[in-house]
Design an enzyme around this catalytic site. Sequence first.
Site, PDB file in Angstrom:
ATOM      1  N   ASP A 169      53.827 -56.657  -8.291  1.00  0.00           N
ATOM      2  CA  ASP A 169      52.574 -57.019  -8.962  1.00  0.00           C
ATOM      3  C   ASP A 169      51.551 -55.917  -8.673  1.00  0.00           C
ATOM      4  OD1 ASP A 169      50.325 -58.176 -10.003  1.00  0.00           O
ATOM      5  OD2 ASP A 169      50.265 -59.865  -8.602  1.00  0.00           O
ATOM      6  N   GLU A 200      41.980 -55.520 -10.625  1.00  0.00           N
ATOM      7  CA  GLU A 200      42.341 -56.778 -11.289  1.00  0.00           C
ATOM      8  C   GLU A 200      42.391 -57.903 -10.275  1.00  0.00           C
ATOM      9  OE1 GLU A 200      45.110 -59.927 -12.878  1.00  0.00           O
ATOM     10  OE2 GLU A 200      45.243 -58.760 -11.046  1.00  0.00           O
ATOM     11  N   ASP A 223      51.756 -57.541 -17.068  1.00  0.00           N
ATOM     12  CA  ASP A 223      51.602 -57.944 -15.659  1.00  0.00           C
ATOM     13  C   ASP A 223      52.831 -58.760 -15.243  1.00  0.00           C
ATOM     14  OD1 ASP A 223      50.441 -58.525 -13.155  1.00  0.00           O
ATOM     15  OD2 ASP A 223      48.482 -58.916 -14.019  1.00  0.00           O
TER      16      ASP A 223
HETATM   17 ZN   LIG Z   1      49.009 -58.913 -11.336  1.00  0.00          ZN
END
Ligand SMILES: [Zn+2]
Length: 338
Positions: A169, A200, A223
Amino acid sequence: MRNEALLEELTQAFGVAGFEGEVREIIRREAQPYADEIREDAMGNLIVLKKGTDSPNKKRIMFAAHMDEIGFMVKKILPDGTLLICNLGWNWAGSVYNERVRFRNGVTGVVGCRGSIEDAKNDVKKLFVDIGAKDAEDAKKYVRLGDPCGYMGPYLHMQNDLICSKSLDNRIGCWQLLEALRDNDGSGPNDVYYVFTVQEELGCRGSGPAAEAIRPDIGVAVDITPAHDYPCDLEGSNEVGKGVAVKVCDPSVVCDERIVSAMETCCRQMEIPYQLEVIDQGGTDASSMNLSHYGVRVGGIAVATRYPHCQSCVASLKDIEAGARLCAAFAKHEFIWG
Ligand SMILES: [Zn+2]
């Protein structure tokens, strides 16, 4: 998988939210040969443009993949040389307890807990980092207030094409956009902005200003998304290895139905395995693009990931490849609505 070494390099780079420079330079290096234009904005977003043809149906598409990862920042150095930390993004105390962290300057440490980890619940205030310093004076030779540190988690192969690493991630999304950029020869109708965003994990801070500058017709967040096919988290439908996830809804955004439908069309035409994504926790850069300027039609492309937000995220190489192929196909899709 093509260019898997790049995925590994991206995962192992340091990129705690607000400190994405190392990741950004890898991406800049990789994007350079394929881009029509590359610029970095004041926040640190890297904006890579590949122009399309002069089609009357030309759209401006903004893909957003965040470069940052969750981590911590030093907020106090105690007399005994241990470091108190605060969150940069959502960390789960249980997963970082007794684990290793690395500072940007290479200093490493172990995260301990003042008292029992069970009593700490999820309170990062109970955690500390032990870098092996003798006392505060010694610790200050290696770190100072405000220094960020991130997880350590090597890149491993598991069974059935699964991989395990820190920062899947969202280095998965960064890798997918670079692959899609390589596949874009400029023959499609759209101007495509591949945007590698910052912060983010701190509330989608980077993508909003980037969208204001680009003013896209369509925004797509690229994502990861939590998987629900293992005992930790069963309340949802995302499964690892069942194809790329096409976002329909999360708590921060309802995707435009025309975008969802265009993504499904791309998947069917290119025989890309996909699943639909509906989740009731989390969010992505789609939300901030959605609310930028006078509003933007948005969608999301995601890879189902087990154990997200820790040093041992697990995802499928097949899903990752499928996501890159969907980004490439979507970039060339002709949108015939207004
Ligand atoms: Zn993410």
